[in-house]
Each structure stands twice: as structure tokens, then as C-alpha cells.
Design an enzyme around this catalytic site. Sequence first.
Site, mmCIF file in Angstrom:
data_model
loop_
_atom_site.group_PDB
_atom_site.id
_atom_site.type_symbol
_atom_site.label_atom_id
_atom_site.label_comp_id
_atom_site.label_asym_id
_atom_site.label_seq_id
_atom_site.Cartn_x
_atom_site.Cartn_y
_atom_site.Cartn_z
ATOM 1 N N ARG A 56 -26.878 -59.936 -31.364
ATOM 2 C CA ARG A 56 -26.773 -59.160 -32.604
ATOM 3 C C ARG A 56 -26.121 -59.971 -33.719
ATOM 4 N NH1 ARG A 56 -23.392 -54.579 -34.617
ATOM 5 N NH2 ARG A 56 -24.714 -53.546 -36.156
ATOM 6 N N HIS A 60 -27.829 -60.882 -37.331
ATOM 7 C CA HIS A 60 -27.174 -60.599 -38.616
ATOM 8 C C HIS A 60 -27.001 -61.862 -39.455
ATOM 9 C CE1 HIS A 60 -25.333 -56.378 -37.932
ATOM 10 N NE2 HIS A 60 -26.499 -56.501 -37.361
ATOM 11 N N ASN A 89 -20.484 -55.143 -40.594
ATOM 12 C CA ASN A 89 -20.000 -56.135 -39.636
ATOM 13 C C ASN A 89 -18.907 -55.587 -38.744
ATOM 14 O OD1 ASN A 89 -21.703 -57.965 -40.642
ATOM 15 N ND2 ASN A 89 -20.153 -59.185 -41.705
ATOM 16 N N HIS A 189 -32.908 -54.131 -28.389
ATOM 17 C CA HIS A 189 -32.128 -52.940 -28.023
ATOM 18 C C HIS A 189 -32.307 -52.570 -26.550
ATOM 19 C CE1 HIS A 189 -31.564 -51.456 -32.459
ATOM 20 N NE2 HIS A 189 -30.960 -52.598 -32.199
HETATM 21 C C1 HEM Z 1 -35.016 -51.593 -36.835
HETATM 22 C C2 HEM Z 1 -34.052 -52.386 -37.123
HETATM 23 C C3 HEM Z 1 -32.670 -52.329 -36.507
HETATM 24 C C4 HEM Z 1 -31.664 -51.424 -36.717
HETATM 25 C C5 HEM Z 1 -31.705 -50.226 -37.650
HETATM 26 C C6 HEM Z 1 -30.558 -51.802 -35.868
HETATM 27 C C7 HEM Z 1 -29.336 -51.163 -35.810
HETATM 28 C C8 HEM Z 1 -28.372 -51.367 -34.844
HETATM 29 C C9 HEM Z 1 -27.149 -50.632 -34.711
HETATM 30 C C10 HEM Z 1 -26.672 -49.536 -35.660
HETATM 31 C C11 HEM Z 1 -26.501 -51.080 -33.604
HETATM 32 C C12 HEM Z 1 -25.181 -50.574 -33.037
HETATM 33 C C13 HEM Z 1 -24.017 -51.406 -33.501
HETATM 34 C C14 HEM Z 1 -22.725 -50.876 -32.988
HETATM 35 O O1 HEM Z 1 -22.507 -49.675 -32.972
HETATM 36 O O2 HEM Z 1 -21.876 -51.696 -32.593
HETATM 37 C C15 HEM Z 1 -27.321 -52.115 -33.033
HETATM 38 C C16 HEM Z 1 -27.018 -52.806 -31.895
HETATM 39 C C17 HEM Z 1 -27.703 -53.941 -31.469
HETATM 40 N N1 HEM Z 1 -28.769 -54.522 -32.131
HETATM 41 FE FE1 HEM Z 1 -29.867 -53.708 -33.585
HETATM 42 N N2 HEM Z 1 -30.902 -52.923 -35.170
HETATM 43 C C18 HEM Z 1 -32.173 -53.298 -35.531
HETATM 44 C C19 HEM Z 1 -32.868 -54.412 -35.095
HETATM 45 C C20 HEM Z 1 -32.324 -55.368 -34.254
HETATM 46 C C21 HEM Z 1 -32.881 -56.689 -34.031
HETATM 47 C C22 HEM Z 1 -34.134 -57.245 -34.703
HETATM 48 C C23 HEM Z 1 -32.069 -57.308 -33.134
HETATM 49 C C24 HEM Z 1 -32.138 -58.703 -32.564
HETATM 50 C C25 HEM Z 1 -33.165 -59.514 -32.589
HETATM 51 C C26 HEM Z 1 -31.023 -56.365 -32.777
HETATM 52 C C27 HEM Z 1 -30.062 -56.578 -31.819
HETATM 53 C C28 HEM Z 1 -29.097 -55.663 -31.456
HETATM 54 C C29 HEM Z 1 -28.259 -55.800 -30.274
HETATM 55 C C30 HEM Z 1 -28.352 -56.893 -29.229
HETATM 56 C C31 HEM Z 1 -27.373 -54.701 -30.287
HETATM 57 C C32 HEM Z 1 -26.246 -54.418 -29.279
HETATM 58 C C33 HEM Z 1 -24.984 -55.081 -29.760
HETATM 59 C C34 HEM Z 1 -23.834 -55.029 -28.795
HETATM 60 O O3 HEM Z 1 -23.945 -54.492 -27.698
HETATM 61 O O4 HEM Z 1 -22.753 -55.585 -29.132
HETATM 62 N N3 HEM Z 1 -31.205 -55.214 -33.495
HETATM 63 N N4 HEM Z 1 -28.447 -52.285 -33.817
HETATM 64 C C1 NAG Z 2 -14.677 -53.352 -43.930
HETATM 65 C C2 NAG Z 2 -14.083 -53.883 -42.662
HETATM 66 O O1 NAG Z 2 -13.419 -53.176 -41.948
HETATM 67 N N1 NAG Z 2 -14.351 -55.153 -42.391
HETATM 68 C C3 NAG Z 2 -13.895 -55.830 -41.168
HETATM 69 C C4 NAG Z 2 -15.016 -56.766 -40.723
HETATM 70 O O2 NAG Z 2 -14.603 -57.645 -39.696
HETATM 71 C C5 NAG Z 2 -13.435 -58.397 -39.983
HETATM 72 C C6 NAG Z 2 -13.191 -59.374 -38.864
HETATM 73 O O3 NAG Z 2 -13.404 -58.815 -37.610
HETATM 74 C C7 NAG Z 2 -12.251 -57.448 -40.231
HETATM 75 O O4 NAG Z 2 -11.063 -58.167 -40.488
HETATM 76 C C8 NAG Z 2 -12.580 -56.563 -41.417
HETATM 77 O O5 NAG Z 2 -11.541 -55.648 -41.652
#
Ligand code: HEM
Ligand code: NAG
Length: 326
Positions: A56, A60, A89, A189
Amino acid sequence: MAFAVLFLLFLSVPFSSAKLNPDYYSATCPDFAKIVRDQVFTKQSVVPATAAGVLRLFFHDCITDGCDASIFISSNAYTPHAERDADLNLSLSGDAFDLVIKIKNLLELTCPGVVSCSDIIAQATRDLIKMVGGPYFPVRLGRKDSLNSDASKVPASLPTPTMTMDDIINKFAARKFTVREMVALTGAHTIGFTHCKEFANRIFNFSPTSQVDPTLHPKFAEGLRHVCWNYTKDPSMSAFNDPRSPSKFDNAYFGNVLKGLGLLRSDYLLGADPRTRPIVEEYAKNEQAFFRDFAKAMEKLAVLGVKTGNAGEIRSRCDQFNHIPA
Ligand code: HEM
Ligand SMILES: CC(=O)N[C@H]1CO[C@H](CO)[C@@H](O)[C@@H]1O
Ligand SMILES: *[C@@H]1O[C@H](CO)[C@@H](O)[C@H](O)[C@H]1NC(C)=O
């Protein structure tokens, strides 16, 4: 004919990545691949959430102004609003940052000043995907790290779960990704997790007539309400993206999406929109097709907007520019 094919192949390689190649460090840092592989293996074995976190983070970084490690810059007096400060982030995994910084420190001991942070995350992402069961793809190397990092560019670049499918398609199209490539990439995902606030509106007070979003499988919705019951007080509460095989990189995500087991509203839309549903159905049936398309799309993501030559630098610390920006 052969000439025409060659010519087309050449045109399809984005210009800035033309200098990149998988053997970039074979003379200057021959242990590069081994050091990355070993650290990835150790970290993923101890912290299984690493693979998803790094993937992820890489997505980003690349989608915001190119794969240039701009996401690693910490805000300070000179760069008060670095990319990683952007609201979006907030949920990026600390373990993912730690892994890249650990690898960087080791590489600085072995071949100082040679390997960029952006190459480290690209290679680590590939190794991690492979380690959790996903496809292999070659990683071209030779990226330079960015000379700036700007939080204000993040919201415009990233797709969010509440967007319409038109908006999501447009976000990816702006980076030259087709609908098919977008669907394949979002198959990411199949691993990782999501904080409850990202889907809370689907499971609590969804509408005047229904507590939960009726497009969610009722049992799944009930389970999520359990998992997230205290999320307003405890924002760390989260759920697996792929409830069937949460830590295995497979095609289960696509089957989930078709059965109301997609966690985010955007996951649901992929299975509902007529432009994306046929692709989701194909990947749900055919894991090989998904792996092939995902690998190709990752190769393309990995060279998005890369900086070479004087357009970037080899940072000595991933979280700081080498010089204070003017
Ligand atoms: C349709 C587009 C997408 C949307 C709206 C989206 C949105 C999100 C959101 C909201 C999360 C949860 C973050 C959190 O709560 O910590 C997430 C997790 C994740 N996304 Fe997406 N995403 C999209 C596309 C992608 C793409 C293209 C990739 C990689 C090529 C990706 C990889 C991941 C991964 C690996 C996670 C899990 C992260 C973790 O477990 O730390 N996503 N995504
Ligand atoms: C807006 C916000 O909370 N940003 C956080 C993003 O990530 C950095 C590093 O982990 C934090 O220090 C920021 O506060
Ligand atoms: C809900 O979460 C908060 C914050 O973590 C915690 O202090 C509280 O004890 C939790 N509620 C219960 C009943 O566990």
C-alpha cells in the site's frame, strides 16, 4: 511486421523509465537483491502484516507524483507538509516504513550512497508479494529519490472508498491505467486490513430503513458490527480486507466482491458496475489471468513518473533530503 512490433514495444515503455533495468546494481552493489530478500523474509516472518503495508505504501508513493520515495520524507521546519502527513497517510503502516529504513541502513554499510530508497521499496514490494503467494515480476532499477514531498498533492491523486466508479476510473486513467489494469491492481485488497472508519457508514445507521448496507452479505455485516463496535473510541479497530484468506495473495478478493463480502464501498462497486463486473468475474474464475494482469500492471506502476539523472538524488536517509531545500 517485426519492425512494427518492435516499434510499438518501444513506444509502450514510458520514456523516463528507459534507463532503468533489473541489473542496475549488479556491478555497484552486487548484494542488493540478497540484502532486500533476507530482510523482507525476516520481517514478514515476524510481522505478517508487513506485505500489505509495504504494497500500500508503494502504491501511494507511485500514484502521488511517481515512485520516488517522496512518501518517506518526515515533516520538519523545511518541509512542513510532507506527503506522509496527508490525512490519507495516517493509516500507512509503521512496519512498512521500518522495513525500508532497516534495508537502507544495511545497504549504506555495504555500498554507501549507491542504492535509492525508491528502488528499495520497489524491490521489497515484489519480494513480499511473491512471499505471500502472489506472482513474480521483474523490477527495473535505477530510480532516483525525489527532491520534494508535498502533502497537498495526495488527495488529488488517491482514490477513496466513497468515490463513484467514474471518479475511480478517472483517477487511474490520469496515470494512464486502463479499467482492466485498475481492477487487477485493486486485487491487492486480497491481503491486509482496513480501519473500521473506512466502512463504518455501511454497518452502522446506514439508512433510515436499514442499519446495514443491503449490498453487504448480512452475516458479514453482522460480523463487522462486532469487530468494529467500539471503533469511535478505539480507532485502531480494523477488519481483514479478504475474510476468506486474509494473508494469502490469491484471487479470493474477486469472489468476495461478487458475494457481498467486499469491505469497502469501492470494492462493492467493482463487482456491480457493468464496466468492471465482467473483469471481476473473470479473475474470480481464473487466478492465472489475475496474476498475469496484476504482474504486468505492477511493472507499469513501478516505473510511474520515476526520476533519473539530475531529476533526483540517492538519499542517504530515506526520511530526509540530502540538502535543506532552498
Ligand atoms: C479503487 C481504488 C482503491 C481504494 C478506494 C483503496 C482504498 C483503501 C483503503 C481505504 C484502505 C484501508 C486503509 C486503512 O484503513 O489502513 C486500503 C488498504 C489497502 N490497499 Fe487499497 N485502495 C484502492 C486501490 C488499491 C491499489 C491499486 C493497491 C495496490 C496496488 C491497494 C493496496 C492496498 C493494500 C495492500 C491495503 C492493505 C494495507 C494494510 O493492510 O496495511 N489499494 N485501500
Ligand atoms: C494528519 C496526520 O495525522 N498526519 C500524520 C501522518 O503520518 C505522520 C507520520 O506517521 C504523522 O506524524 C502525522 O501526524
Ligand atoms: C473502547 O475503547 C477505548 C479506547 O481504547 C477503551 O478505553 C475502552 O475500554 C473500550 N471499551 C470497552 C468497553 O472495552
